[in-house]
Structures are given as structure tokens and as C-alpha cells.
Design a protein around this motif. Structure first.
Motif, PDB file in Angstrom:
ATOM      1  N   GLY A  29      -9.300 -34.669  27.024  1.00  0.00           N
ATOM      2  CA  GLY A  29      -9.445 -34.010  25.724  1.00  0.00           C
ATOM      3  C   GLY A  29      -9.001 -34.912  24.592  1.00  0.00           C
ATOM      4  N   GLY A  35     -12.477 -32.161  21.498  1.00  0.00           N
ATOM      5  CA  GLY A  35     -11.496 -31.076  21.281  1.00  0.00           C
ATOM      6  C   GLY A  35     -12.187 -29.728  21.201  1.00  0.00           C
ATOM      7  N   ARG A  39     -11.573 -26.609  23.776  1.00  0.00           N
ATOM      8  CA  ARG A  39     -11.092 -25.313  23.253  1.00  0.00           C
ATOM      9  C   ARG A  39     -12.033 -24.187  23.671  1.00  0.00           C
ATOM     10  NH1 ARG A  39      -9.741 -28.404  18.863  1.00  0.00           N
ATOM     11  NH2 ARG A  39     -11.693 -27.953  17.763  1.00  0.00           N
TER      12      ARG A  39
END
Ligand code: AR6
Length: 168
Positions: A29, A35, A39
Motif C-alpha cells: 500500500g 492507497g 482502502r
């Protein structure tokens, strides 16, 4: 229909066979699209990535998509742009080739790419779009099936306009 499409979207929202992640060598990540994908996919994606043990620049790895609408995530590691003399174009070309290779191996049809290396890694958009389009056309011509559908996802005007200009 063998097809190339350019859309403006958040790649994490796309219901496709595979989305491509512009990852880093750790596969654990980061910022940018990496990202956002982690998420949206949830912690199980990180757990699967931890088992992969990283990925060299230019190569690609596949995981499930977990909470994403996409069934799979193809993680590829683009080059950091330095001065153009550090094999950046060969490495970016490999990212696309290896991503398509996983698509074929897993018999998937629809794939969505972000502009690999064009954010934090600083690759000049015009040169990066040329590589993305050339590799896609080669794949479609040689190995695409009637169901193959390649989507270039842009998150900003520069990439979208450059992609559309080069595809004309
Ligand atoms: N959907 C589609 N495109 C996006 C999204 C999104 N949700 N978010 C960003 N982009 P970058 P890189 C676009 O920086 O240059 C990470 O920290 C963005 O506008 O995500 O390959 C990794 O862990 C840009 O055009 O990837 C690495 O360390 C493109 O995606 C490093 O960044 C790529 O930008 C990789 O840098």
C-alpha cells in the motif's frame, strides 16, 4: 468487441474483471491510486499482498478484489521517472505487458488501468500514454478475444486529453 475506452472515473468504483494498481515494490500500500484501492478493498487485500513478498519494478502480481466491485486487482510497479535514461520506458512497457499476461492467464476480459507512474512517480504523461496505447494495441491485435475490453481511467484532465488525442 475488442475495444479501448478512455473514461474519467475513480478506478475503485469500476465493476470489471480486473483493475490495475500502480503499486510500489513492497505491495503493502501507499498513496495515490494504491492507497485508494487498499482502502476500498479492505484489510484482506493487504493480508494477501503480505503473502506475495513484494514485486520487482516492471513485473505484476494478481490478487482478489475483496470489497471492490472488481473481481481481481493486478498490482504492477511502474518506474520512478529519473531522466529517461534509466530504462524507464522499458520498465513501463513491461508493466503493461505483464498485466496483460495475467489477464490472459486468468482468462479475464475487462481490465481498467490507471496512468501507471504518472502521479507520484513523475513519468511524463505524453510518453506514458504512448506506451500504454501501443502495448494495448499490440495485445488486442495478437491475443485479444472478441470480449476483451481495455479501459484507461484518468483522474485528471492532462491524462484524459492526452489519451484521447493519441487514440484519435
Ligand atoms: N482512480 C483512478 N486514477 C487515480 C486514482 C483513482 N482513485 N487515484 C489516483 N489516480 P499514482 P504512480 C491517478 O501516484 O505515479 C503510491 O504511493 C493519478 O492521478 O497513484 O505509479 C504507490 O504505493 C495518476 O494519474 O501512481 C507508489 O509508491 C495515476 O493514478 C507510488 O504511489 C497514478 O498515480 C506509485 O506512483
Amino acid at each position: 468487441m475488442k475495444e479501448i475506452e478512455v473514461i474519467r472515473a475513480d478506478i475503485t468504483l469500476l465493476d470489471v474483471d480486473a483493475i490495475v494498481n500502480a503499486a510500489n515494490n513492497s505491495l503493502l500500500g501507499g498513496g495515490g491510486v494504491d492507497g485508494a484501492i487498499h482502502r476500498a478493498a479492505g484489510p484482506e487485500l493487504l493480508q494477501e499482498c503480505e503473502r506475495l513478498g513484494g514485486c520487482p519494478t516492471g513485473e505484476a502480481r494478481i490478487t482478489k478484489g475483496y470489497n471492490l466491485p472488481a473481481h481481481y486487482v493486478i498490482h504492477t510497479v511502474g518506474p520512478v521517472w529519473q531522466n529517461g535514461n534509466c530504462s524507464e520506458s522499458e520498465l513501463l512497457t513491461s508493466c503493461y505487458r505483464n498485466s496483460f499476461s495475467l489477464l490472459r492467464k486468468h482468462r479475464l476480459s475487462t481490465i481498467a488501468f490507471p496512468a501507471i507512474s504518472c502521479g507520484i512517480y513523475g513519468y511524463p504523461p505524453q510518453a506514458a500514454c504512448t506506451i500504454a496505447i501501443n502495448e494495448t494495441k499490440t495485445f488486442l491485435k495478437t491475443e485479444g478475444t472478441s470480449d476483451t475490453h481495455v479501459i484507461f481511467v484518468s483522474f485528471n484532465d492532462t491524462i484524459e486529453q492526452e489519451m484521447r488525442r493519441q487514440l484519435c
